[in-house]
Design a protein around this motif. Structure first.
Motif, mmCIF file in Angstrom:
data_model
loop_
_atom_site.group_PDB
_atom_site.id
_atom_site.type_symbol
_atom_site.label_atom_id
_atom_site.label_comp_id
_atom_site.label_asym_id
_atom_site.label_seq_id
_atom_site.Cartn_x
_atom_site.Cartn_y
_atom_site.Cartn_z
ATOM 1 N N ARG A 8 1.866 30.887 -18.721
ATOM 2 C CA ARG A 8 1.496 29.615 -18.093
ATOM 3 C C ARG A 8 0.066 29.247 -18.485
ATOM 4 O O ARG A 8 -0.834 30.081 -18.410
ATOM 5 C CB ARG A 8 1.606 29.707 -16.577
ATOM 6 C CG ARG A 8 1.258 28.407 -15.876
ATOM 7 C CD ARG A 8 1.449 28.499 -14.378
ATOM 8 N NE ARG A 8 2.874 28.661 -14.098
ATOM 9 C CZ ARG A 8 3.344 29.387 -13.082
ATOM 10 N NH1 ARG A 8 2.521 30.012 -12.272
ATOM 11 N NH2 ARG A 8 4.634 29.483 -12.881
ATOM 12 N N ARG A 39 8.316 23.970 -20.184
ATOM 13 C CA ARG A 39 8.180 22.841 -19.252
ATOM 14 C C ARG A 39 6.723 22.465 -19.105
ATOM 15 O O ARG A 39 5.825 23.267 -19.327
ATOM 16 C CB ARG A 39 8.803 23.153 -17.901
ATOM 17 C CG ARG A 39 8.051 24.118 -17.059
ATOM 18 C CD ARG A 39 8.789 24.376 -15.745
ATOM 19 N NE ARG A 39 7.993 25.259 -14.937
ATOM 20 C CZ ARG A 39 7.478 24.935 -13.764
ATOM 21 N NH1 ARG A 39 7.709 23.757 -13.248
ATOM 22 N NH2 ARG A 39 6.748 25.794 -13.093
ATOM 23 N N GLU A 40 6.516 21.210 -18.723
ATOM 24 C CA GLU A 40 5.177 20.680 -18.469
ATOM 25 C C GLU A 40 5.172 20.017 -17.111
ATOM 26 O O GLU A 40 6.148 19.392 -16.710
ATOM 27 C CB GLU A 40 4.794 19.634 -19.518
ATOM 28 C CG GLU A 40 4.066 20.179 -20.699
ATOM 29 C CD GLU A 40 3.598 19.072 -21.618
ATOM 30 O OE1 GLU A 40 2.381 18.991 -21.837
ATOM 31 O OE2 GLU A 40 4.446 18.309 -22.093
ATOM 32 N N ASP A 41 4.057 20.170 -16.409
ATOM 33 C CA ASP A 41 3.877 19.527 -15.120
ATOM 34 C C ASP A 41 2.418 19.087 -15.045
ATOM 35 O O ASP A 41 1.558 19.867 -14.640
ATOM 36 C CB ASP A 41 4.228 20.491 -13.982
ATOM 37 C CG ASP A 41 4.162 19.829 -12.617
ATOM 38 O OD1 ASP A 41 4.189 18.590 -12.554
ATOM 39 O OD2 ASP A 41 4.095 20.572 -11.613
ATOM 40 N N GLY A 42 2.148 17.857 -15.448
ATOM 41 C CA GLY A 42 0.771 17.390 -15.513
ATOM 42 C C GLY A 42 0.042 18.132 -16.618
ATOM 43 O O GLY A 42 0.475 18.136 -17.769
ATOM 44 N N ALA A 45 1.407 23.907 -18.162
ATOM 45 C CA ALA A 45 2.527 24.055 -19.089
ATOM 46 C C ALA A 45 2.935 25.513 -19.142
ATOM 47 O O ALA A 45 2.117 26.418 -18.936
ATOM 48 C CB ALA A 45 2.141 23.561 -20.480
#
Length: 177
Positions: A8, A39-42, A45
């Protein structure tokens, strides 16, 4: 067993480190990967950084038993600095806390505990059950040359009083020698 390592990336908390990198999961039986974005969240990543083999050794069976006895069994991911597009490379994954400690002592690598999936824990447990041999405790015995019946060389021969053999020679009491 091949284990994929998920790392992460989070924004750094200081102005000296732009990003914070941390291993967060392993994927048993994963295929080859080279920093595949999962996946990316803001700004956060997660990447499938690499797939490395988890090799178990009979001599380390006691260490695996210790790792499995924890409330949440874990494997240890060792990351080394890399020169290239990515700042770290996955050096190894181990189920031995002893081996992980050896890498952590140098301070050059990042060593992180990652939760062991149930299937992987069962695989390590079956290996440990098959190869762990408990060593019997053997009490050390006293050596015969240490069993001297007579005290030899204790005290100062210049002191005449047998009751105070540890007194310094200069502190003798007045009286007969």
């Amino acid at each position: 067993m091949a284990l994929g390592v998920v790392i992460r990336r989070l924004p750094g908390v200081t102005r000296w480190a732009k990003w914070s990198w941390k291993p967060v999961a392993v994927l048993p039986g994963a295929g080859a990967a080279d920093w595949t974005l999962l996946r990316e969240d803001g700004e956060a990543a997660e990447f499938h950084a690499a797939t490395v083999p988890l090799t178990l050794y009979r001599g380390e069976a006691e260490a695996y038993k210790i790792a499995l006895s924890e409330p949440a069994p874990c494997v240890y991911v060792v990351l080394r600095e890399a020169s290239g597009a990515w700042p770290y490379a996955v050096h190894l994954v181990t189920a031995s806390p002893h081996e992980a400690q050896l890498f952590a002592e140098s301070g050059e690598e990042i060593v992180e505990k990652v939760a062991m999936p149930a299937g992987l824990a069962a695989w390590v447990q079956s290996f440990t059950d098959a190869h762990y041999v408990e060593e019997q405790f053997v009490k050390r015995k006293r050596r015969k040359h240490m069993d001297a019946k007579q005290q030899d060389g204790i005290g100062d021969p210049r002191i005449a009083q047998p009751t105070d053999v540890y007194r310094a020679p200069g502190a003798r009491k007045a009286g007969p020698p």
